[in-house]
Design an enzyme around this catalytic site. Structure first.
Site, PDB file in Angstrom:
ATOM      1  N   LYS A 290       0.854  -1.186   0.000  1.00  0.00           N
ATOM      2  CA  LYS A 290       0.000   0.000   0.000  1.00  0.00           C
ATOM      3  C   LYS A 290       0.889   1.234   0.000  1.00  0.00           C
ATOM      4  O   LYS A 290       1.928   1.276   0.688  1.00  0.00           O
ATOM      5  CB  LYS A 290      -0.892  -0.041   1.247  1.00  0.00           C
TER       6      LYS A 290
ATOM      7  N   SER B   6      -9.415   1.779   3.390  1.00  0.00           N
ATOM      8  CA  SER B   6      -8.556   2.537   2.486  1.00  0.00           C
ATOM      9  C   SER B   6      -7.562   1.656   1.719  1.00  0.00           C
ATOM     10  O   SER B   6      -6.909   2.137   0.797  1.00  0.00           O
ATOM     11  CB  SER B   6      -7.779   3.597   3.279  1.00  0.00           C
TER      12      SER B   6
ATOM     13  N   SER C 220      -9.950  -0.600   7.483  1.00  0.00           N
ATOM     14  CA  SER C 220      -9.289  -0.351   6.202  1.00  0.00           C
ATOM     15  C   SER C 220      -8.579  -1.552   5.598  1.00  0.00           C
ATOM     16  O   SER C 220      -8.148  -1.501   4.450  1.00  0.00           O
ATOM     17  CB  SER C 220      -8.291   0.809   6.340  1.00  0.00           C
TER      18      SER C 220
END
Length: 526
Positions: free
Chosen positions: A125, A205, A229
């Site tokens: 990420k 996210s 997330s």
């Protein structure tokens, strides 16, 4: 081995597969003599299916030299080139990925492998620091020079021989900027789409990490979570995601929201790969025999699971939860319905506490990077750059955090102390009262339509108790509502990560709730 010899062997290992497999997607798409046509989008490589293969199976093939890390990495790079334009999950690939893979192949040949992830391609990420690639948190404010050093978790991945394949898109600033954000959108990367239905949202996210895994663009990925997330995008993309117990994985070098709740965690298409990745990120048992144990008849017999229904997620999700409970009971598990206390109070206290913690922690992080030096500077940057407002204009959370009381304030300290107490009690008391091995709930609603004007249309309360408590939670694919995946979220007590993964493997095996995406443009009306 001398440096010159090592460099020569690395070059041979990088170049040979390129010659053997061909120069690009067009070459890969040509039919083999006497065999079926095989497109660059195929998940088949060397007789294995990337969509279903596990890390232990890959390691066995690499040890037997029927597969190389270079070939595996090249297959994923080609899939990214061919498939990612549909979903927009991968921000960038590492220019050194094939060299990393070649070095792993040398270690395999010499019998000097470094562990379960040696030679395995991993996506990160893009809020996880990498010294050789930009780390932006999706914001143009950080899109310049890369950080000076790797995040500690990246250093552990490299030390374990993993191939750092590239960086995945995310909800900008991990969904902590606007009051009405759109998950999976960032100014740097644009909008990530759900591979199952492309006009639907991937949740966030860790949107790019989950969507990339669903599309088989990497073997494993790293996500991060403050509250939901990892587990929500895992559920919404039919993959596995673990939010570890707080402190198991180092947060050093990860763009923060709150040190009191933030953790990075592993994501994969199956529980065994998730467990093996955790063993490298946080140390500990690499889960030997996890797959075999999960597949044994009776693996769930006698396990007690509390079912937290959450009908607020809709009748279709509730019906799927009912079917899931029936399948677990048929496998010998005892499923009892429970309700977790204190949730309204947790909801009231969590957000104001996070505002104070974000101001403290983002200022400390920005001081280590080029660009805005603190939250006030970041707010001004967004006002001055229209590209940051192309999906949604707001930065209300930034502005509220700037005005929030400091973490030295007695009122803030009382809030965080009450949050810690109530969140832990909400899990501990229920597990003790019912003698539970875990608490299960739906991880997500069916994916909503992505809409920048409206923002997210999410109601997802199931992640909060474990997120605030710092306890582990694990999302495994439970099935589908029509074409849209829904995950089953499993929670357990503090530092019961290994037990939770073992249970999750057995649940995964019983539910068999995942299938590959079809990249539908939209759902039929009606």
């Amino acid at each position: 081995m001398k440096t010159r010899s090592m460099a020569a062997l690395t070059a041979i290992l990088v170049v040979a597969p390129l010659i053997a497999v061909g120069p690009g997607p067009q070459a890969a798409a040509r039919p083999r003599p006497g065999g079926p046509a095989r497109s660059a989008e195929s998940t088949l490589v060397g007789g294995i299916d990337l969509d279903t293969v596990t890390i232990p199976e890959l390691q066995t093939r690499m040890d037997r030299r029927s597969l190389s890390s270079v070939r595996l990495t090249l297959a994923y790079l080609r899939r990214i080139k061919a498939v990612d334009p549909k979903i927009n999950a991968v921000l960038r690939t590492s220019p050194t990925a094939l060299a990393q893979a070649a070095a792993s192949d040398i270690r395999h040949r010499l019998g000097r492998t470094r562990g379960p992830l040696d030679g395995i391609p991993v996506l990160l990420k893009d809020n996880v620091n990498t010294r050789d690639m930009p780390t932006t948190a999706g914001s143009l404010a950080l899109a310049g020079k890369p950080p000076a050093t790797d995040a500690e978790l990246v250093a552990k991945l490299r030390a374990g021989g993993a191939v750092i394949l590239g960086k995945a898109n995310l909800s900008e600033w991990a969904n902590f900027r606007a009051a009405e954000p759109t998950s999976g959108w960032s100014a740097v990367g644009g909008q990530t789409r759900n591979p199952y239905v492309l006009d639907r949202n991937p949740c966030g996210s860790s949107a790019g990490s989950a969507a990339a895994l669903a599309a088989s663009l990497a073997q494993v990925a790293i996500g991060t979570e403050t509250d939901g997330s990892i587990v929500c995008p895992a559920g919404m993309n039919a993959v596995v995601g673990l939010k570890p117990s707080l402190g198991v994985v180092s947060q050093s070098g990860v763009v923060p929201i709150s040190a009191e709740q933030d953790t990075a965690g592993p994501m994969a298409r199956n529980v065994i790969d998730t467990a093996l990745t955790l063993s490298v990120l946080g140390g500990g048992d690499p889960a030997p025999g996890l797959t075999e144990a999960a597949a044994r008849p009776g693996a769930l017999r006698g396990k007690r699971i509390g079912l937290w229904r959450l009908p607020v997620l809709g009748a279709e999700v509730d019906a799927l939860v009912t079917r899931t409970a029936e399948r677990l009971r048929a496998a010998g598990a005892e499923v009892v319905e429970v309700d977790l206390p204190y949730q309204d109070r947790l909801a009231a206290l969590e957000f104001p506490a996070l505002l104070s913690e974000f101001h403290r922690d983002i200022d400390a992080y920005l001081a280590t990077r080029k660009g805005p030096r603190d939250l006030a500077g970041l707010i001004e940057f967004n006002r001055a750059h229209p590209q940051e407002r192309t999906c949604f204009a707001g930065q209300e959370l930034f502005e509220q955090a700037l005005a929030a009381p400091p973490t030295t304030d007695p009122e803030y300290r009382a809030m965080r102390a009450e949050l810690a107490d109530l969140s832990r009690r909400s899990i501990d008391e229920v597990m003790t009262e019912h003698g539970l091995d875990a608490i299960a709930s739906p991880a997500n609603p069916p994916a909503w339509t992505t809409d920048c004007g409206r923002g997210d249309n999410d109601v997802i309360p199931s992640s909060t108790p474990a997120a605030v408590a710092g306890y582990p939670s694990l999302s495994v694919p439970a099935g589908f509502v029509g074409e849209l995946p829904v995950g089953l979220l499993l929670m357990a007590g503090n530092h019961q990560d290994a037990d939770l993964l073992s249970l999750g493997a057995a649940v995964e095996h019983r539910l068999d709730g995942r299938r590959a995406p079809r990249y539908l443009p939209t759902l039929p009306t009606g």
